[in-house]
Write a protein that holds these residues in place. Structure first.
Motif, PDB file in Angstrom:
ATOM      1  N   VAL A 187       0.867  -1.191   0.000  1.00  0.00           N
ATOM      2  CA  VAL A 187       0.000   0.000   0.000  1.00  0.00           C
ATOM      3  C   VAL A 187       0.895   1.230   0.000  1.00  0.00           C
ATOM      4  O   VAL A 187       1.703   1.419   0.916  1.00  0.00           O
ATOM      5  CB  VAL A 187      -0.926   0.021   1.237  1.00  0.00           C
ATOM      6  N   THR A 188       0.771   2.064  -1.026  1.00  0.00           N
ATOM      7  CA  THR A 188       1.620   3.248  -1.120  1.00  0.00           C
ATOM      8  C   THR A 188       0.763   4.501  -1.194  1.00  0.00           C
ATOM      9  O   THR A 188      -0.402   4.469  -1.557  1.00  0.00           O
ATOM     10  CB  THR A 188       2.527   3.195  -2.364  1.00  0.00           C
ATOM     11  N   GLY A 189       1.369   5.623  -0.875  1.00  0.00           N
ATOM     12  CA  GLY A 189       0.697   6.910  -0.933  1.00  0.00           C
ATOM     13  C   GLY A 189       1.599   7.974  -0.359  1.00  0.00           C
ATOM     14  O   GLY A 189       2.497   7.685   0.438  1.00  0.00           O
ATOM     15  N   LYS A 206      -2.225   6.290   5.125  1.00  0.00           N
ATOM     16  CA  LYS A 206      -1.795   4.892   5.145  1.00  0.00           C
ATOM     17  C   LYS A 206      -1.909   4.307   6.553  1.00  0.00           C
ATOM     18  O   LYS A 206      -2.439   3.203   6.734  1.00  0.00           O
ATOM     19  CB  LYS A 206      -0.353   4.776   4.632  1.00  0.00           C
ATOM     20  N   THR A 207      -1.417   5.049   7.538  1.00  0.00           N
ATOM     21  CA  THR A 207      -1.484   4.560   8.916  1.00  0.00           C
ATOM     22  C   THR A 207      -2.917   4.534   9.428  1.00  0.00           C
ATOM     23  O   THR A 207      -3.309   3.627  10.176  1.00  0.00           O
ATOM     24  CB  THR A 207      -0.596   5.427   9.831  1.00  0.00           C
ATOM     25  N   ASP A 219       4.045  -1.374   8.923  1.00  0.00           N
ATOM     26  CA  ASP A 219       3.590  -0.023   8.592  1.00  0.00           C
ATOM     27  C   ASP A 219       4.738   0.985   8.603  1.00  0.00           C
ATOM     28  O   ASP A 219       5.493   1.080   9.556  1.00  0.00           O
ATOM     29  CB  ASP A 219       2.520   0.401   9.613  1.00  0.00           C
ATOM     30  N   THR A 235       3.125  -0.954   4.120  1.00  0.00           N
ATOM     31  CA  THR A 235       2.783   0.407   3.703  1.00  0.00           C
ATOM     32  C   THR A 235       4.047   1.239   3.569  1.00  0.00           C
ATOM     33  O   THR A 235       5.023   1.030   4.291  1.00  0.00           O
ATOM     34  CB  THR A 235       1.842   1.107   4.701  1.00  0.00           C
ATOM     35  N   ARG A 279       5.645   5.286   1.755  1.00  0.00           N
ATOM     36  CA  ARG A 279       5.627   6.385   0.786  1.00  0.00           C
ATOM     37  C   ARG A 279       6.245   5.891  -0.518  1.00  0.00           C
ATOM     38  O   ARG A 279       7.089   4.983  -0.496  1.00  0.00           O
ATOM     39  CB  ARG A 279       6.446   7.569   1.299  1.00  0.00           C
ATOM     40  N   VAL A 296      -3.152   4.592  -2.163  1.00  0.00           N
ATOM     41  CA  VAL A 296      -4.100   5.409  -1.404  1.00  0.00           C
ATOM     42  C   VAL A 296      -4.083   6.795  -2.040  1.00  0.00           C
ATOM     43  O   VAL A 296      -3.069   7.490  -1.992  1.00  0.00           O
ATOM     44  CB  VAL A 296      -3.715   5.507   0.084  1.00  0.00           C
TER      45      VAL A 296
END
Length: 860
Positions: free
Chosen positions: A192-194, A200-201, A270, A317, A319, A337
């Motif tokens: 999961v990236t964003g 994300k958290t 995470d 997760t 960046r 995300v």
């Protein structure tokens, strides 16, 4: 079903089934001449049998259907002759303690996660998920089109079935993350990236809360949650059992059963971008037993790559700035995300203000401010904006225009409420202002030092922390946690959000006349070996804090002295933008820094000989698009090249950029999903009498005859276009044949259409019915390809080492290339020399390893 498609569908299962047989399969593929010795060497360079299976599958995808058929045949033979005992479904008998522990663990997760972690929440105040959580937009897809990295530019390969390789942009809900969405095996490993602050958290916390409340994720018996903030504190070898029990002591009696039934276990990791060992995940040795002691980075890498608890599911997760450090070959599903939509921003405002009329009024105020509204798509910024509106009772004349403005106004609002300094003068008590300034310097020094050390948690015995921990102002930006050490309990602190740490690090650089470990010094930068993109937000905050408006605002509350930084910063920034726009190097973060200044006159000092704007290989956020438009509005004249490759650009964004597309001589849009509407926008640009476009790149954009026909409707009157690249799409003879009608109007046009749905007979017919070299449907000695090779080398030369690696993985696969062509031989020789030179001067060990591995693939 086509063999390649079948292999992709069963990829996760094949890794499990073939890890014990991969060496024998390689030998058979070599004997049957489906693999070359170079292919086998590339596979054997990977660490561990599971990674070798993944690499072998990647190469098979590139080789085509014949190789895929043979690979499948060999797989079936080995499975028949060597059945894997562990492939049978395990059904261990669980004790009563196991079932009791499930409920106990869920209760613990619910208790820990039912309240949202808001910043500056008053002591004792609880903000429940059920009252405040707003759905985030999750999109199935991934960055940099890594799924095609072995196929994108391979010479001499057979026609590719593009429909098997389209990146899926399906919107999914959090509860669907581990579900089978398209009749494929459920994914085991999810990334999961964003961008920073996107949620994300919060998404992880929502998963834990829902699982603990029996509201989802029923396929799992246990969910174990790790943050890389916590893992950074582990400074000696340990094992997975100890890591789990550190915060989950109630699982001690049943942990062996949990490990035994690992297919019912979800592990969440995470914040990979905050991991101080994120550049070291390419480990040489894996951990295979939960009780085996090793460094934390080995344990995490082993979990992610399935070498440890191979049946467990893992959610990671991060960046996007450190995606290149993640072994994406083991990822089964990529999720982005994308933050809030306009409706979700409104929903957030209504829930924040707890009053429909007031929330609606505040939302309407923000919506008419385009820049402010654009920033609100990021949940963290949305919260801070709401907080500011609540304090100021509306949008003021000095409304924030940039990300730094939001954080600065948030800081000054807190300073006003905690000091006697007035907002309209600097005549408050000089002693209190000096004391407050020293507190900001101490907090900033802590943020800056730990940022460079890649640390986000720090112990209470830190000198700078000791100076500020009792300050009411400072406590608004710090979280405190008490953890149990072997002989005592200790206090551990972190900033309320990583972006807050980055902001205060930049504030320290502004306040301190001579910052310790000046990151602008090249030697200091090399010493700390920060990965590309890691300091992006730091630089944006620094630029914004040095702007005239924020200097004026801060000076009302704290003492500013760093004049040397202010005087040297702008010339350096403008020089770097000018250099990058002159060479075609990646420039997006520099444009963000320019945007933070909000000084239109500065653009007059950016005067490259030819304007290249390269923002490729990263999905553009709404804020990125705003920044690019801001820059293009400020610079006049022709844009020699605009590179939007693999930016996930939408039709709406193209429409937004349309006034600037007329100015482009070269426009590259490859590796994006483009539809009929996007072709309409491009057609209007090409049809315009003031269009300067000569080169248009549409490779790997998932277009077919329908989309191409829409574009051709507008091309009949265009006489400027010299080359159009539509390689790697699903265009057929019907679509390509319509180009022939354009020959008489534009005699200089060339159509590059390799790797499309055209057979040899149709290709020959197209060539017969059109002028010589009008259609380029295969590789040859044409000067066009030599020009392409020269452009690729130039792009490699101006890329930093990390960016270079991401480009090279698309190019370094010579086993399928036509090496008899003279320019190809020379091109690979030059490329090899470039890699060797970069490797010899590279200081980052992880990047150096990758360059060495890529260099080996060129020994043909």
């Amino acid at each position: 079903m086509a063999s390649i498609k079948l292999l992709k569908k069963n990829r996760v299962m094949l890794v499990d089934e073939l890890e014990d047989h991969i060496e024998l399969i390689l030998e058979e593929m070599l004997q049957r001449k489906e693999f070359t010795r170079d292919d086998c060497e590339v596979v054997k360079c990977e660490s561990g049998p599971r990674m070798r299976v993944r690499k072998a599958l990647d190469i098979v995808y590139c080789k085509g259907e014949d190789a895929a058929n043979m690979f499948m045949f060999l797989c079936s033979q080995f499975k028949q002759n060597n059945p894997k005992p562990m492939s049978e479904k395990r059904e261990p008998k669980h004790t009563g303690d196991y079932h009791k522990s499930i409920q106990k663990h869920k209760q613990a997760l619910k208790r820990r996660n039912e309240c949202m972690m808001y910043y500056n929440t008053r002591h004792g105040e609880k903000v429940y998920f059920s009252e405040h959580f707003v759905n985030l937009l999750l999109v199935k897809g991934h960055y940099n089109m890594e799924i095609k990295k072995h196929e994108l530019l391979a010479f001499g390969q057979h026609r590719i079935q593009l429909q098997d390789k389209v990146v899926d942009r399906t919107q999914i809900k959090p509860g669907q993350l581990f579900m089978d969405l398209k009749h494929q095996p459920p994914p085991k490993k999810i990334l999961v990236t964003g961008v920073a602050g996107i949620g994300k958290t919060a998404l992880v916390q929502k998963i834990l809360c829902d699982f603990g409340s029996n509201s989802g994720y029923s396929t799992f018996d246990f969910v174990i949650h790790f943050t890389f903030k916590d893992l950074n504190l582990v400074n000696k070898p340990t094992n997975l059992r100890n890591l789990i029990l550190c915060k989950n002591g109630h699982l001690s009696k049943v942990l062996d059963e949990i490990f035994e039934k690992d297919d019912k276990l979800l592990i969440i990791l995470d914040g990979f971008d905050e991991f101080k060992f994120c550049t070291g995940c390419d480990v040489e040795q894996f951990v295979s037993d939960p009780d085996q002691e090793a460094d934390v980075v080995q344990i995490c890498s082993s979990l992610l790559q399935g070498e440890l608890l191979s049946e467990a599911s893992v959610l990671l997760t991060s960046r996007p700035t450190v995606i290149s450090q993640i072994p994406v070959e083991c990822i089964d599903r990529f999720v982005i995300v994308t933050g809030f939509s306009a409706e979700e921003i409104r929903d957030f405002f209504l829930k924040y203000f707890q009053d429909k009329d007031l929330g609606g009024k505040m939302f309407d105020l923000v919506k008419i401010n385009h820049l402010l509204f654009t920033l609100c798509y990021i949940p963290v910024f949305c919260y801070i904006v709401c907080n500011m509106l609540k304090e100021s009772e509306g949008v003021s004349a000095g409304q924030p225009k940039t990300m730094t403005d939001i954080y600065t106004q948030y800081l000054t609002a807190l300073l006003k409420s905690h000091t006697r300094s007035r907002s309209d003068s600097a005549t408050g008590d000089s002693g209190s202002i000096h004391e407050l300034t020293q507190s900001m310097v101490s907090l900033g020094r802590l943020a800056y030092t730990k940022l460079l050390q890649h640390e986000t948690l720090f112990y209470g015995d830190n000198v700078d922390l000791d100076k500020v921990v009792t300050s009411n102002v400072v406590s608004a930006f710090l979280d405190k946690t008490t953890i149990q050490e072997p002989c005592s309990t200790v206090d551990v602190y972190s900033f309320t959000h990583f972006t807050v740490q980055e902001f205060f690090a930049a504030l320290y650089y502004v306040l301190e006349e001579s910052p310790s470990h000046d990151i602008m010094d090249s030697e200091v930068h090399l010493k700390h070996r920060t990965s590309v993109g890691y300091l992006d937000l730091f630089h944006r905050f620094l630029s914004g804090l040095l702007s005239e408006r924020n200097q004026k605002l801060l000076s009302r509350h704290i003492l500013l002295s760093g004049t040397n930084t202010l005087e040297s910063y702008i010339p350096r920034l403008l020089g770097e933008i000018r250099k990058n726009c002159d060479s075609g190097a990646y420039v997006l973060n520099h444009l963000h820094c320019l945007f933070e200044q909000q000084n239109n006159l500065l653009a007059a000092n950016v005067q490259p000989k030819k304007l290249y704007v390269n923002i490729s290989d990263n999905p553009l956020s709404p804020m990125d698009l705003t920044v690019v438009k801001y820059f293009l509005n400020l610079v006049s004249g022709t844009i020699h090249e605009l590179d939007l490759t693999a930016t996930n650009i939408s039709t709406e964004a193209l429409r937004d950029l349309q006034p600037h597309l007329h100015r482009c001589e070269k426009l590259w849009l490859g590796e994006n999903d483009l539809d009929v509407e996007a072709m309409q926008v491009l057609g209007e640009v090409l049809q315009s009498t003031d269009s300067k476009m000569q080169y248009l790149g549409l490779g790997w954009t998932n277009i077919g005859d329908e989309e191409l026909t829409k574009l051709l409707e507008h091309l009949r009157t265009n006489r400027t276009l010299k080359q159009i690249w539509i390689e790697g799409n699903s265009v057929g003879y019907k679509g390509l044949s319509k180009f022939i009608e354009l020959c008489s109007n534009n005699t200089s046009l060339k159509v590059v259409a390799i790797w499309n749905n055209v057979n040899e007979e149709e290709a020959e017919k197209l060539k017969r019915d059109s002028p010589v070299d009008f259609f380029i449907i295969s590789f040859n000695d044409d000067s066009l390809w030599q020009g392409w090779g020269k452009w690729i080398l130039q792009r490699c030369e101006v890329s930093n080492d990390e960016k270079l690696v991401s480009v090279l993985v698309k190019l370094c696969n010579p086993s399928g290339y036509n090496l008899s062509i003279a320019w190809v031989q020379q091109w690979y020789t030059t490329l090899g020399q470039l890699i060797r030179t970069r490797r010899e001067h590279c200081h980052a060990e992880d990047i150096k390893k990758k360059l060495e591995k890529l260099e080996k693939t060129l020994h043909f």
